[in-house]
Design a protein around this motif. Structure first.
Motif, PDB file in Angstrom:
ATOM      1  N   PHE A  38     -62.086 -60.213  25.399  1.00  0.00           N
ATOM      2  CA  PHE A  38     -61.078 -61.258  25.559  1.00  0.00           C
ATOM      3  C   PHE A  38     -61.673 -62.599  25.124  1.00  0.00           C
ATOM      4  O   PHE A  38     -62.685 -63.041  25.673  1.00  0.00           O
ATOM      5  N   ILE A  39     -61.035 -63.223  24.144  1.00  0.00           N
ATOM      6  CA  ILE A  39     -61.506 -64.500  23.612  1.00  0.00           C
ATOM      7  C   ILE A  39     -60.499 -65.591  23.951  1.00  0.00           C
ATOM      8  O   ILE A  39     -59.344 -65.544  23.508  1.00  0.00           O
ATOM      9  N   ASP A  40     -60.917 -66.552  24.753  1.00  0.00           N
ATOM     10  CA  ASP A  40     -60.050 -67.680  25.093  1.00  0.00           C
ATOM     11  C   ASP A  40     -59.888 -68.575  23.867  1.00  0.00           C
ATOM     12  O   ASP A  40     -60.721 -68.547  22.948  1.00  0.00           O
ATOM     13  N   LYS A  41     -58.866 -69.390  23.842  1.00  0.00           N
ATOM     14  CA  LYS A  41     -58.659 -70.275  22.705  1.00  0.00           C
ATOM     15  C   LYS A  41     -59.802 -71.284  22.611  1.00  0.00           C
ATOM     16  O   LYS A  41     -60.352 -71.733  23.632  1.00  0.00           O
ATOM     17  N   LEU A  79     -52.927 -64.587  31.598  1.00  0.00           N
ATOM     18  CA  LEU A  79     -54.154 -65.154  31.046  1.00  0.00           C
ATOM     19  C   LEU A  79     -55.384 -64.916  31.916  1.00  0.00           C
ATOM     20  O   LEU A  79     -56.462 -65.430  31.609  1.00  0.00           O
ATOM     21  N   VAL A  80     -55.236 -64.130  32.971  1.00  0.00           N
ATOM     22  CA  VAL A  80     -56.363 -63.875  33.881  1.00  0.00           C
ATOM     23  C   VAL A  80     -57.611 -63.387  33.150  1.00  0.00           C
ATOM     24  O   VAL A  80     -58.719 -63.901  33.380  1.00  0.00           O
ATOM     25  N   PRO A  81     -57.525 -62.391  32.252  1.00  0.00           N
ATOM     26  CA  PRO A  81     -58.759 -61.899  31.606  1.00  0.00           C
ATOM     27  C   PRO A  81     -59.452 -62.939  30.732  1.00  0.00           C
ATOM     28  O   PRO A  81     -60.649 -62.825  30.464  1.00  0.00           O
ATOM     29  N   PHE A  82     -58.708 -63.956  30.292  1.00  0.00           N
ATOM     30  CA  PHE A  82     -59.275 -64.939  29.371  1.00  0.00           C
ATOM     31  C   PHE A  82     -60.030 -66.064  30.084  1.00  0.00           C
ATOM     32  O   PHE A  82     -60.783 -66.797  29.453  1.00  0.00           O
ATOM     33  N   VAL A  83     -59.828 -66.207  31.370  1.00  0.00           N
ATOM     34  CA  VAL A  83     -60.489 -67.282  32.115  1.00  0.00           C
ATOM     35  C   VAL A  83     -61.660 -66.773  32.942  1.00  0.00           C
ATOM     36  O   VAL A  83     -62.296 -67.542  33.658  1.00  0.00           O
ATOM     37  N   GLN A  84     -61.949 -65.475  32.847  1.00  0.00           N
ATOM     38  CA  GLN A  84     -63.082 -64.909  33.564  1.00  0.00           C
ATOM     39  C   GLN A  84     -64.376 -65.255  32.845  1.00  0.00           C
ATOM     40  O   GLN A  84     -64.409 -65.448  31.633  1.00  0.00           O
ATOM     41  N   HIS A  87     -66.547 -61.675  29.415  1.00  0.00           N
ATOM     42  CA  HIS A  87     -65.598 -61.529  28.315  1.00  0.00           C
ATOM     43  C   HIS A  87     -65.342 -60.079  27.927  1.00  0.00           C
ATOM     44  O   HIS A  87     -64.325 -59.781  27.299  1.00  0.00           O
ATOM     45  N   VAL A  88     -66.265 -59.186  28.245  1.00  0.00           N
ATOM     46  CA  VAL A  88     -66.209 -57.818  27.743  1.00  0.00           C
ATOM     47  C   VAL A  88     -66.044 -56.838  28.897  1.00  0.00           C
ATOM     48  O   VAL A  88     -66.751 -56.923  29.902  1.00  0.00           O
ATOM     49  N   PHE A  89     -65.113 -55.898  28.739  1.00  0.00           N
ATOM     50  CA  PHE A  89     -64.866 -54.892  29.761  1.00  0.00           C
ATOM     51  C   PHE A  89     -64.886 -53.506  29.132  1.00  0.00           C
ATOM     52  O   PHE A  89     -64.296 -53.277  28.077  1.00  0.00           O
ATOM     53  N   THR A 136     -58.794 -56.346  35.783  1.00  0.00           N
ATOM     54  CA  THR A 136     -59.959 -57.193  35.541  1.00  0.00           C
ATOM     55  C   THR A 136     -61.013 -57.088  36.636  1.00  0.00           C
ATOM     56  O   THR A 136     -62.215 -57.010  36.367  1.00  0.00           O
ATOM     57  N   ASP A 137     -60.578 -57.071  37.885  1.00  0.00           N
ATOM     58  CA  ASP A 137     -61.522 -57.044  38.998  1.00  0.00           C
ATOM     59  C   ASP A 137     -62.033 -55.648  39.327  1.00  0.00           C
ATOM     60  O   ASP A 137     -62.925 -55.495  40.160  1.00  0.00           O
ATOM     61  N   ARG A 138     -61.468 -54.624  38.664  1.00  0.00           N
ATOM     62  CA  ARG A 138     -61.822 -53.260  39.049  1.00  0.00           C
ATOM     63  C   ARG A 138     -62.720 -52.526  38.067  1.00  0.00           C
ATOM     64  O   ARG A 138     -63.479 -51.658  38.458  1.00  0.00           O
ATOM     65  N   ILE A 139     -62.618 -52.881  36.776  1.00  0.00           N
ATOM     66  CA  ILE A 139     -63.355 -52.100  35.797  1.00  0.00           C
ATOM     67  C   ILE A 139     -64.776 -52.601  35.649  1.00  0.00           C
ATOM     68  O   ILE A 139     -65.103 -53.740  35.960  1.00  0.00           O
ATOM     69  N   SER A 140     -65.636 -51.735  35.172  1.00  0.00           N
ATOM     70  CA  SER A 140     -67.043 -52.087  34.982  1.00  0.00           C
ATOM     71  C   SER A 140     -67.197 -52.935  33.743  1.00  0.00           C
ATOM     72  O   SER A 140     -66.439 -52.824  32.784  1.00  0.00           O
ATOM     73  N   THR A 141     -68.216 -53.790  33.727  1.00  0.00           N
ATOM     74  CA  THR A 141     -68.456 -54.659  32.586  1.00  0.00           C
ATOM     75  C   THR A 141     -69.367 -53.987  31.582  1.00  0.00           C
ATOM     76  O   THR A 141     -70.164 -53.122  31.914  1.00  0.00           O
ATOM     77  N   ALA A 142     -69.218 -54.408  30.348  1.00  0.00           N
ATOM     78  CA  ALA A 142     -70.107 -53.916  29.311  1.00  0.00           C
ATOM     79  C   ALA A 142     -71.455 -54.607  29.439  1.00  0.00           C
ATOM     80  O   ALA A 142     -71.607 -55.578  30.189  1.00  0.00           O
TER      81      ALA A 142
END
Length: 258
Positions: A38-41, A79-84, A87-89, A136-142
């Motif tokens: 996810f890439i924010d502007k 937009l929740v995933p973009f403000v975390q 960046h990678v899930f 967003t809050d549940r999956i593991s991060t890369a």
């Protein structure tokens, strides 16, 4: 991704196969198939090869006008995933299956263009964003670094550039400040970020210049100074190189889009 290393829209990058390094803002990520990015502007970013193997990816983008067209409170949910900070899930199991199904349905709608395809694409994309926000809050991060490219000193220098871009920064001054040889710095910076030192510095400065063009009424000469350029002529050349527009053309387009 040879140009436009930052932009005023949001971006979702999904890797279907292969492996990539992905530099975002001030960190490098090693991504594999099944990873969502996810890439924010206005975030600096760039991908590069891990090896000679090919890769496949799906790239989606949208802007604030599209978000507003959904509803007044759409940004709160979409937009929740973009403000975390992350960046990678990494997706697996049913999460991966569901996301890929939505992506493939979107592609089919675009390709077939049957009656109502735009409306259905809008619904599918909204569903995708809602699902991503919920998971967003549940999956593991890369992995949050790139093997064989991870260099703490380079990331320290990146952070320094992000903070001091208004100052006169040169290869010599960076090398002296961080006790690193110019040749090693150039090589390591490129390997870690995908950018050359000058390319990265120019992108950071032009991104700030665009913000000033959009949010202030400052004259171009003053925007050039505040963005770290020694002369308005140099500023104009670099701005056109990075954005394919002159500063005044950019300001005019920004006002028309507001």
């Amino acid at each position: 991704m040879q140009v436009n290393h930052f932009h005023d829209h949001y971006e979702i990058y999904y890797l279907l196969s292969g492996k990539r390094y992905y530099f975002i803002q001030d960190r490098s990520y090693f991504i594999q198939e099944g990873d969502l990015v996810f890439i924010d502007k206005n975030q600096l970013h760039k991908t590069r090869n891990v090896d000679e193997e090919t890769h496949e990816r799906i790239l989606l983008s949208f802007d604030d006008r599209w978000i507003r067209s959904i509803g007044e409170d759409a940004s709160t949910h979409l937009l929740v995933p973009f403000v975390q900070k992350q960046h990678v899930f990494s997706l697996s199991g049913t999460n991966r299956t569901l996301v890929e199904n939505l992506l493939f349905q979107l592609l089919r709608e675009q390709q077939q263009a049957l009656g109502g395809w735009q409306l259905n694409s809008r619904a599918l994309f909204t569903q995708l964003l809602i699902f991503c926000s919920r998971m967003t809050d549940r999956i593991s991060t890369a992995q949050d670094h790139a093997p064989q490219s991870h260099n703490p000193k380079i990331f320290e220098i990146v952070a320094y550039i992000n903070e001091h871009y208004r100052n006169r920064l040169t290869l010599a001054s960076i090398s002296e400040t961080f006790y690193i040889s110019p040749s090693y710095f150039c090589r390591s910076f490129k390997e870690t970020t995908g950018f050359s030192f000058v390319e990265y510095l120019n992108n950071v400065r032009i991104r700030e210049a665009q913000r000033l063009l959009r949010e202030t009424k400052l004259k171009v000469i003053h925007i050039a100074e505040q963005s770290g350029f020694d002369s308005v002529a140099h500023f104009g050349r670099v701005f056109k190189q990075v954005t394919s527009q002159t500063p005044l053309e950019c300001r005019k387009l920004m006002r028309l889009s507001q």
